[in-house]
Structure formats: structure tokens, C-alpha cells
Design a protein around this motif. Sequence first.
Motif: not given
Lengths: 342, 342
Positions: B238-266
Motif C-alpha cells: 500500500d505504502r510502497g506502491l499503491l498510494e502513489e500509483a496511477e491506474n488503481v481501482f477498487v471493486v467493492p464487496t459486501g461480504v462479511e470480512w475480518d482480518d482476525l488481527g486481534t482476539w477481540d475480532a472473534l
Amino acid sequence: MTVVAVVLAGGTGTRLYPASSPETPKQFRAVGPGEGSLLSRAVSRAGRFADEVVVLTREAYADRVPEHAPGAAVLVEPEPKDTGPALTYAAFELRERYDDPVLVCLPSDAHVGDDAAFADDVGRAIDLACERGGLVTLGVEPTYAATGYGYLKPGAAVGSAGSGADGGYEVERFVEKPDAGAAARYREHGCLWNAGTFVWTPDAFLSAARESALAPLVAALGAGDPEPFDAIGAVSVDRGLLEEAENVFVVPTGVEWDDLGTWDALERVRPADGDGNVVDGDALALDAEGCVLATDADSHVSVVGVSDLVVAVHDGRVLVVPKHEAERVREAFAELEERGML
Amino acid sequence: MTVVAVVLAGGTGTRLYPASSPETPKQFRAVGPGEGSLLSRAVSRAGRFADEVVVLTREAYADRVPEHAPGAAVLVEPEPKDTGPALTYAAFELRERYDDPVLVCLPSDAHVGDDAAFADDVGRAIDLACERGGLVTLGVEPTYAATGYGYLKPGAAVGSAGSGADGGYEVERFVEKPDAGAAARYREHGCLWNAGTFVWTPDAFLSAARESALAPLVAALGAGDPEPFDAIGAVSVDRGLLEEAENVFVVPTGVEWDDLGTWDALERVRPADGDGNVVDGDALALDAEGCVLATDADSHVSVVGVSDLVVAVHDGRVLVVPKHEAERVREAFAELEERGML
């Protein structure tokens, strides 16, 4: 005279779950400071003053005893019905087994800070019990206003030939576990903790028991009843006999003593770190205060940013409870038992 | 065209200690709902849209991959330096290995509520990436004002031949993990979570990388440098490339998603009991509220009278932390590592 230590090892110690489990109650665990299990420490302690050691336990635990107390005899109580019936049974069974026995009954799961000093005080209690033919309790000088112990109030001093003027005191009365205010008053007024350590001859005990709530059991035992414990309900020896008996004495002791009844006891028998955390085992406390962290040899606990919690781990089982609610571990144990999850 | 899923499985997941350990990071664990490890779930998810699956990981974890992803190829990053270098390396290595490849890069350790819907949305991202030759991110529609994720702001809609008018959007900008106030504003303004899921062809990526902070690595790889990662520091894609790049797109998604990064994610991916306790494993909550209790198959947790705590147990290791401080598990992990206690 034969000094026979009767080490009471039939308890379930549910408030020390998960160190205590149905298969392995706390007396078989290495809780608090010292080498080996609590039972092995108690037997070693008894070896300082006793000629013979008998471990009194329930059927389910009997096979485990030799591993912790290789030199001790094992006496199995017919049924677990608290200390009243158990000690009546012990007095009845042991009265002929040894030559002129005096019984020193003591818990298997307490912490004692100084075994040598304890043995000296037990020695004074033995002198008193033999000379007076009475029932002698050891009374621990309180180091704080404990609400978890019963108290006893010493009365008139009684000398003994063996121990001289400070041989002991008559017991004026026993009092149940008090609330915090009463505990502070008891302590101020010189009351002592009832530490569940008693000295008597079988004859003195059985004679007093015949005049007590334990009388039906004494009669059943005397009559050779095959199910003698059917004659009696569960009752502690304090309530079933000592509170109403004549000829009850107390020998004070200044040893560091704790019944290790609940996890917060570790605070009193283990040094704390600079943040008031006490570790019995292997733990990391990060920005944590006043916690009690106890693990078995295979476990490790990390706590971050919490205060005044007990975290205990044994055999993959974890318990977390606020320190000041450590008594409630009993509820968790009961609930787990009910659900078949133990 | 060959759709190649690149499953990123080189992370350490330290905030999910003790489920994450140096030997076994969380992607190899069964955390949250679903069968098997997080990695095996990610590979199975990728199987819905990919012709080939490549698991990109670090040397230390490479041997563990086949057990979780039997059909996948394994690509070992020369050195763990975050997603920027890793995905550059993947693009470089995979560009010739497959016929006309398009890479779908996704994390190995996230929770996705609906794999089929996720595959549909990835399909739209593939269409867009192929038609536009751009860099396409999947943007998750926020279900709460998360402070643990970066956000991206969609700009003008762009159609694609494959997906029609709702093919996606230009990315107006990326924003770092916000504080709570900013997170609420971002959510209100239609920003999407940056879910670390990217679609591009190797050529499109490497072409953009040559114009980015990742350029020295692209050059080193092209020159056959034996230690290409020496050319670059650790940096996210993200920081090394995407934030400054041209031609970057996003496709939205409505799925339930979680990175399970920390225990409270449960809490977000598991149902709670009537007192707001979430259990992932085997636990008893007695008079407890709002706790997250996670155990492995060999453990059991009991909590009594506590609120809003995480208690997690794996392999005899226990962690206790207030739920709202779950990020601090990272500190405990670092401290344990420092002390050689992991």
C-alpha cells in the motif's frame, strides 16, 4: 507412648481448581513454596514430632498416597463425612494399633512457614494432652484479620509439667468464620485461628465423642456395625464435638500458617514483584498489578493490563477470577461437575 | 489467461498469541468459524476463482504449507520484508511460470463470511484488471467504524466489459488506520476497508513498481542479483506502491470480512451468549460479561465474575488481556521473545 500423626488427606479442595481436580485434589499438588506435594510436605513435617504417620483419606485417593508418603500407613475413611466422623473413625481404629498412642491430627494441605517451630509447638500440645487427658488444639496467632478461618478464644492459662507455665490455655469458646469487622475484633482480643490441628489420646477423644453429636457413630463402631457411617451425617469435628466439649485446651503457635484454601492465599506465602503480582510457576505480568498467577510445569501465563486477578493453569485447564472473589471458584467447580466437564 | 491466486502466508500474527507462536503463526491455526486452519480455508476459497494457487511464505514456514494446502505451489520470499517486496517478488517469479497470468493476491489469515460471494467479487476485479491493465484492490464495505484497518476512498465509477457498469471505481486515495472519529467519518463518506486483496497482471504490477519505492528491487531482480532483497527495506505494498500509483481501482464487496488481527475480532465472527461472551473452543463463563474465550482442543477455560476480558489458551500458554487492549498482545509477544520465553 507412641506419637501418631494422623494426616487428613480426604478433602477435595475445590476452591483450588484447576490445581485441584476430582482425580487429583490439591494435597497431591505442589502448591505454594516448598518441595513436592502438599501431602508430602505434611508427612515430612509430621516426621519431626511423630513416631508413626497415618494418612487418613477417602477410598478414591488411597492409591495415590504411597507415592507422596512412602513411609506412612494409609487409613481409609468408610465415607467422606467431614472431619467429625473421620477423626472418630481414626481414634477408634488406631487406639489398639499402637502402644499407648497419642494422636496428632493435622491437615495435609496447609502451608507452614517453619516446620521445626511447628514441631516444638506440637510437642507442647502433646505434653498437655497427655497430662490433662484433654482435647488440645493448636491456635495460630493471626497475622491479619482473616475471614476464612474459624477462631478460638483462649481462657485461663494452664501449665504442664513438660512445657511449664506457657503450656497452654483453656478454650473459652470457638467462633465460626467471621465477617471482616468481627475478624478484626477477634484479632485485637487475642483470639487465635483454629488451624485444624488437634492432639488427643484415642480414649480422651472417644470419651468426649460419646457425649457429643458423634455418639451414634461411636456406638456403631463399638457394635461392629458393617456400615458405621450410616449412623451419622457430615459434620466437622469443631462443630460436632469441640464447641461443646469439656476439657478443651489450646496451645498458641506463632508459626506462619495458611490453609491454602483459595488462590489468593498465594499472596501470603509467596513474595510479590514490585507491582504486587505473585507468581507460582511461569508467568509474564506486563502493566499488571496485584495478580496471582499460578501454573503447572507445562504452562505459561501472560497477563497484560489487568489488576487483582487470579489466573491459574493446570493440565490445560485455566481459571480466571477476581482475587477478592477467589471463594467463588467453588461455584465454577460445582458447575463444571454438574455439566460433566471435569 | 491463467488466474493465479497468491496466498500471503508469511506473517507472524503476533497479536493472536498464543494461537500464534514463532513456530506456528495463526494462518496454521483453526481460529474463528470454519473447518481447518485459516490457510486451508484461504486456499479453498481461492480454489473457487483461481486456476492455480501459490502460497507465498517465508523460509521458516515453507515446510508447514503442504499439510494445509496439499494442491498449492509454494513460493518462498527471500526475506520477510512486508507485502511490498513479497508481492514484487511474486510478480517477478510468476510472470513466466504461467501462461498469461493474472494474480489475485490475498491474505491467508482473514475471515470471509461467504466464499461464493467473495469469488464473484474477485471475478469482477479480475475483469477490471485485465481490461484496464491496472492495479485493482478489493474494498470491503465497512460494517462498523473500524480503527484497525486502512481505508480507501472510491472515485469515479469505471465499467468493465465483463462486469458492466458496476465494474468498479477509481481509487481517489488511500488512508492509514484512522482514530475512532475519523473512522466514523470515513464510513459515512463511503470509504471502504483496504482488505489486502489485490488483482493485477505481473506486467502491470512490475511496470508500476518501476515507478515506485520498489524500483530498486525490480532492478535487482531483473539483474539477477543473488540477494535482491538487500536492495530494499520492509514496506507494505500500500505504502510502497499503491498510494502513489496511477491506474488503481477498487471493486467493492459486501461480504462479511475480518482480518482476525486481534482476539477481540472473534466477537465479530462468532455468536455471543446472552451475556455477550464469545467462546471459540471450550469454556465456562459464570457471572461473566463481554468476554472472548478461545482455547485449543486440549484446553478449557473457566471465568468467574469478570468482564470484557480476552482469555486465550494454546499449547499450555495462556493470555489474559482486557478486550479493548487486545492490540497490546503484541507487547507481550515481544517481551516473551526478548526473554527467550516463546
